[in-house]
Design a protein around this motif. Structure first.
Motif, PDB file in Angstrom:
ATOM      1  N   LYS A 213       0.864  -1.277  -0.085  1.00 40.98           N
ATOM      2  CA  LYS A 213      -0.044  -0.159   0.116  1.00 40.98           C
ATOM      3  C   LYS A 213       0.976   1.347  -0.234  1.00 40.98           C
ATOM      4  CE  LYS A 213      -3.699   1.942   2.490  1.00 40.98           C
ATOM      5  NZ  LYS A 213      -4.783   2.179   3.593  1.00 40.98           N
ATOM      6  N   LEU A 214       0.483   1.995  -0.843  1.00 42.48           N
ATOM      7  CA  LEU A 214       1.760   3.226  -1.063  1.00 42.48           C
ATOM      8  C   LEU A 214       1.168   4.409  -0.276  1.00 42.48           C
ATOM      9  CD1 LEU A 214       2.502   2.994  -4.903  1.00 42.48           C
ATOM     10  CD2 LEU A 214       3.431   2.000  -3.032  1.00 42.48           C
ATOM     11  N   TYR A 215       1.966   5.287   0.301  1.00 38.78           N
ATOM     12  CA  TYR A 215       1.717   6.588   0.942  1.00 38.78           C
ATOM     13  C   TYR A 215       2.701   7.421   0.609  1.00 38.78           C
ATOM     14  CZ  TYR A 215      -0.415   3.263   4.312  1.00 38.78           C
ATOM     15  OH  TYR A 215      -1.071   2.239   5.115  1.00 38.78           O
ATOM     16  N   LEU A 216       2.310   8.733   0.515  1.00 40.76           N
ATOM     17  CA  LEU A 216       2.775   9.803   0.150  1.00 40.76           C
ATOM     18  C   LEU A 216       3.652  10.122   1.767  1.00 40.76           C
ATOM     19  CD1 LEU A 216       0.838  12.287  -1.625  1.00 40.76           C
ATOM     20  CD2 LEU A 216       2.610  11.173  -2.450  1.00 40.76           C
ATOM     21  N   PRO A 217       4.748  10.826   1.775  1.00 38.97           N
ATOM     22  CA  PRO A 217       5.570  10.658   3.077  1.00 38.97           C
ATOM     23  C   PRO A 217       4.632  11.481   4.154  1.00 38.97           C
ATOM     24  CG  PRO A 217       6.840  11.499   1.322  1.00 38.97           C
ATOM     25  CD  PRO A 217       5.634  11.184   0.596  1.00 38.97           C
ATOM     26  N   HIS A 218       3.971  12.258   3.982  1.00 39.40           N
ATOM     27  CA  HIS A 218       3.063  12.845   4.885  1.00 39.40           C
ATOM     28  C   HIS A 218       1.666  12.117   5.458  1.00 39.40           C
ATOM     29  CE1 HIS A 218       1.045  14.295   1.589  1.00 39.40           C
ATOM     30  NE2 HIS A 218      -0.272  14.449   2.209  1.00 39.40           N
ATOM     31  N   GLU A 219       1.475  11.035   4.395  1.00 39.20           N
ATOM     32  CA  GLU A 219       0.408  10.202   4.879  1.00 39.20           C
ATOM     33  C   GLU A 219       0.808   8.929   5.473  1.00 39.20           C
ATOM     34  OE1 GLU A 219      -1.212   9.557   0.944  1.00 39.20           O
ATOM     35  OE2 GLU A 219      -2.326  11.301   0.934  1.00 39.20           O
ATOM     36  N   MET A 220       2.013   8.646   5.674  1.00 38.44           N
ATOM     37  CA  MET A 220       2.559   7.645   6.409  1.00 38.44           C
ATOM     38  C   MET A 220       1.889   7.417   7.733  1.00 38.44           C
ATOM     39  SD  MET A 220       4.474   4.656   6.459  1.00 38.44           S
ATOM     40  CE  MET A 220       5.271   4.906   4.770  1.00 38.44           C
ATOM     41  N   PRO A 221       1.260   6.306   8.286  1.00 32.02           N
ATOM     42  CA  PRO A 221       0.816   5.996   9.431  1.00 32.02           C
ATOM     43  C   PRO A 221       1.949   6.074  10.577  1.00 32.02           C
ATOM     44  CG  PRO A 221      -0.133   4.201   8.015  1.00 32.02           C
ATOM     45  CD  PRO A 221       1.058   5.084   7.251  1.00 32.02           C
ATOM     46  N   ALA A 222       1.858   7.021  11.587  1.00 33.75           N
ATOM     47  CA  ALA A 222       2.527   7.436  12.515  1.00 33.75           C
ATOM     48  C   ALA A 222       3.423   6.068  13.300  1.00 33.75           C
ATOM     49  CB  ALA A 222       2.116   8.162  13.758  1.00 33.75           C
ATOM     50  N   PRO A 223       2.615   5.089  13.353  1.00 34.77           N
ATOM     51  CA  PRO A 223       3.198   3.744  14.165  1.00 34.77           C
ATOM     52  C   PRO A 223       4.223   2.977  13.111  1.00 34.77           C
ATOM     53  CG  PRO A 223       0.990   3.875  14.527  1.00 34.77           C
ATOM     54  CD  PRO A 223       1.183   4.906  13.330  1.00 34.77           C
ATOM     55  N   LEU A 224       4.164   3.506  11.832  1.00 37.28           N
ATOM     56  CA  LEU A 224       4.961   2.730  10.847  1.00 37.28           C
ATOM     57  C   LEU A 224       6.498   3.542  10.654  1.00 37.28           C
ATOM     58  CD1 LEU A 224       2.733   1.057   8.136  1.00 37.28           C
ATOM     59  CD2 LEU A 224       3.682   0.071  10.248  1.00 37.28           C
ATOM     60  N   ARG A 225       6.286   4.783  11.024  1.00 37.74           N
ATOM     61  CA  ARG A 225       7.482   5.824  10.672  1.00 37.74           C
ATOM     62  C   ARG A 225       8.848   5.501  11.158  1.00 37.74           C
ATOM     63  NH1 ARG A 225       4.095  11.602  11.454  1.00 37.74           N
ATOM     64  NH2 ARG A 225       2.833  11.084   9.500  1.00 37.74           N
ATOM     65  N   LYS A 226       8.601   4.908  12.371  1.00 40.31           N
ATOM     66  CA  LYS A 226       9.964   4.421  13.220  1.00 40.31           C
ATOM     67  C   LYS A 226      10.498   3.287  12.361  1.00 40.31           C
ATOM     68  CE  LYS A 226      11.290   1.980  17.503  1.00 40.31           C
ATOM     69  NZ  LYS A 226      11.474   0.747  16.840  1.00 40.31           N
ATOM     70  N   TYR A 227       9.714   2.251  11.730  1.00 42.48           N
ATOM     71  CA  TYR A 227      10.329   0.981  11.064  1.00 42.48           C
ATOM     72  C   TYR A 227      10.659   1.429   9.690  1.00 42.48           C
ATOM     73  CZ  TYR A 227       7.952  -1.324  14.785  1.00 42.48           C
ATOM     74  OH  TYR A 227       7.644  -1.858  16.106  1.00 42.48           O
ATOM     75  N   ARG A 228      10.066   2.555   9.061  1.00 46.40           N
ATOM     76  CA  ARG A 228      10.541   2.978   7.775  1.00 46.40           C
ATOM     77  C   ARG A 228      11.858   3.701   7.925  1.00 46.40           C
ATOM     78  NH1 ARG A 228       8.709   1.236   3.018  1.00 46.40           N
ATOM     79  NH2 ARG A 228       6.480   1.000   2.691  1.00 46.40           N
ATOM     80  N   GLN A 229      12.096   4.346   8.970  1.00 44.70           N
ATOM     81  CA  GLN A 229      13.309   5.171   8.999  1.00 44.70           C
ATOM     82  C   GLN A 229      14.330   4.077   9.471  1.00 44.70           C
ATOM     83  OE1 GLN A 229      13.825   8.622   8.798  1.00 44.70           O
ATOM     84  NE2 GLN A 229      15.973   8.242   9.097  1.00 44.70           N
ATOM     85  N   GLU A 230      14.118   3.209  10.325  1.00 48.46           N
ATOM     86  CA  GLU A 230      15.203   2.312  10.584  1.00 48.46           C
ATOM     87  C   GLU A 230      15.422   1.503   9.314  1.00 48.46           C
ATOM     88  OE1 GLU A 230      13.704  -0.283  13.752  1.00 48.46           O
ATOM     89  OE2 GLU A 230      14.062   1.327  15.078  1.00 48.46           O
ATOM     90  N   GLU A 231      14.679   1.053   8.369  1.00 51.39           N
ATOM     91  CA  GLU A 231      14.983   0.445   7.263  1.00 51.39           C
ATOM     92  C   GLU A 231      15.824   1.255   6.015  1.00 51.39           C
ATOM     93  OE1 GLU A 231      14.409  -2.898   4.407  1.00 51.39           O
ATOM     94  OE2 GLU A 231      14.413  -2.808   6.530  1.00 51.39           O
ATOM     95  N   LEU A 232      15.484   2.599   6.204  1.00 55.35           N
ATOM     96  CA  LEU A 232      16.027   3.649   5.249  1.00 55.35           C
ATOM     97  C   LEU A 232      17.640   3.686   5.822  1.00 55.35           C
ATOM     98  CD1 LEU A 232      16.071   5.504   2.896  1.00 55.35           C
ATOM     99  CD2 LEU A 232      15.370   7.494   4.771  1.00 55.35           C
ATOM    100  N   GLU A 233      17.766   3.784   7.010  1.00 56.93           N
ATOM    101  CA  GLU A 233      19.138   3.641   7.733  1.00 56.93           C
ATOM    102  C   GLU A 233      19.981   2.330   7.194  1.00 56.93           C
ATOM    103  OE1 GLU A 233      18.630   4.225  11.844  1.00 56.93           O
ATOM    104  OE2 GLU A 233      18.076   6.386  11.414  1.00 56.93           O
ATOM    105  N   VAL A 234      19.537   1.191   7.329  1.00 56.93           N
ATOM    106  CA  VAL A 234      20.037  -0.073   6.980  1.00 56.93           C
ATOM    107  C   VAL A 234      20.327  -0.126   5.644  1.00 56.93           C
ATOM    108  CG1 VAL A 234      19.657  -2.411   6.720  1.00 56.93           C
ATOM    109  CG2 VAL A 234      18.810  -1.313   8.608  1.00 56.93           C
ATOM    110  N   LEU A 235      19.608   0.370   4.875  1.00 51.78           N
ATOM    111  CA  LEU A 235      19.842   0.599   3.283  1.00 51.78           C
ATOM    112  C   LEU A 235      20.813   1.586   2.862  1.00 51.78           C
ATOM    113  CD1 LEU A 235      16.046   0.267   1.661  1.00 51.78           C
ATOM    114  CD2 LEU A 235      17.900  -1.702   1.904  1.00 51.78           C
ATOM    115  N   ARG A 236      20.892   2.589   3.720  1.00 54.85           N
ATOM    116  CA  ARG A 236      22.024   3.511   3.300  1.00 54.85           C
ATOM    117  C   ARG A 236      23.355   3.084   3.775  1.00 54.85           C
ATOM    118  NH1 ARG A 236      18.655   8.997   5.322  1.00 54.85           N
ATOM    119  NH2 ARG A 236      17.545   9.718   3.565  1.00 54.85           N
ATOM    120  N   GLY A 237      23.638   2.273   4.729  1.00 49.20           N
ATOM    121  CA  GLY A 237      24.772   2.011   5.502  1.00 49.20           C
ATOM    122  C   GLY A 237      25.186   3.259   6.248  1.00 49.20           C
TER     123      GLY A 237
END
Length: 293
Positions: A213-237
């Motif tokens: 399910k696609l979300y625009l950044p401001h539409e991302m459910p708040a409870p998922l933002r923490k996990y999205r940020q952690e996943e982004l940090e893993v991919l960036r290294g």
């Protein structure tokens, strides 16, 4: 039909009224009958209200139910000796309780104890993970395998928005899709994964897959933002750690490993890319140590 408790209370009321009659003998029979009826109605009302309150407290608790899911993945080639050995080890790991587990993450309900990330559900194991001998003989080539999984869910969890996958077996597998069926209030929820899942102890953060399910950044459910940020940090290294099998860092480096100057100065090669004039080409970063010279 009146309950035994109602009858007991009614007897108490009648006894009280009898005492009142003894004190006030001038009361008429009709008046006493009316008093009894009024008190009977009051008692019934109080009992009914109390019962509703108790039922609201006891029956209002969220009753858990099961959400069925289907997982499609590909194991390693059974003809590969190493994979065959790993499959045998999987049987041992299964007996020891080391299984492939999945854990739902709520997209609606945050957990303050988890950094306000989505509430975590109870981990569930894939069903019938180990192949039978007949399966190994009739399906020698790596192919899609479908497994069932059953999650505990209640109304206090909300709608799942992501899933944690932990591989506690002896070898990696290629995870294709996860599908949840008949999720209350959401119906079918599909997760497109298409990723290798290595052993859980190889990851600093567990593997997380988000629903399709696609979300625009401001539409991302708040409870998922923490996990999205952690996943982004893993991919960036971090740009420093040497990358190993199973890492998913999408980082780049210059072509600074074309030669072998440690063996001979004649084998030294210039660095390609990275300059202001020629920033490209670039290669995938591995963070291997540089040459000594």
């Amino acid at each position: 039909m009146a309950s035994p408790n109602n009858n007991k209370l009614l007897c108490v009321v009648v006894l009280v009224v009898s005492c009142m009659l003894a004190v006030a003998p001038m009361a008429t029979a009709a008046r006493c009958s009316r008093i009894v009826c009024d008190l009977h109605g009051i008692v019934d009302g109080v009992i009914t209200t109390a019962g509703n309150v108790v039922n609201g407290i006891i029956g209002g608790k969220n009753k858990p139910q099961n959400i069925k899911g289907t997982v499609v993945l590909t194991k390693k080639n059974f003809l590969d000796f190493n994979a065959l050995a790993s499959s045998a080890m999987d049987n041992v790991y299964e007996l020891l309780g080391q299984k492939v587990t999945l854990q739902l993450i709520s997209a609606d309900i945050a957990d303050p104890a988890n950094g306000n990330g989505g509430k975590l559900g109870k981990a569930a194991s894939l069903e019938k993970w180990n192949p039978t001998l007949l399966t190994m003989l009739t399906s020698p080539l790596a192919s899609d395998s479908t497994y069932g999984v059953s999650f505990e869910w209640d109304e206090g969890f909300g709608t799942p928005g992501a899933i944690i996958v932990r591989n506690n077996q002896a070898s990696e597998f290629y995870l294709k899709t996860i599908t949840l069926e008949d999720v209350p209030g959401a119906g079918r929820i599909h997760f497109v994964c298409n990723s290798w899942v290595y052993l859980d102890n190889q990851y600093k953060k567990p593997r997380i897959f988000f629903s399709n399910k696609l979300y625009l950044p401001h539409e991302m459910p708040a409870p998922l933002r923490k996990y999205r940020q952690e996943e982004l940090e893993v991919l960036r290294g971090d740009g420093k750690t040497e990358l190993k099998t199973g890492d998913r860092v999408y980082d780049y480096a210059t072509y600074n490993d074309l030669g072998n100057p440690d063996s001979s100065s004649d084998l030294a090669r210039p660095i390609l890319g990275g300059s202001a004039e020629h920033p490209y080409p670039r290669r995938g970063r591995t963070s291997r140590p540089p040459s000594r010279s």
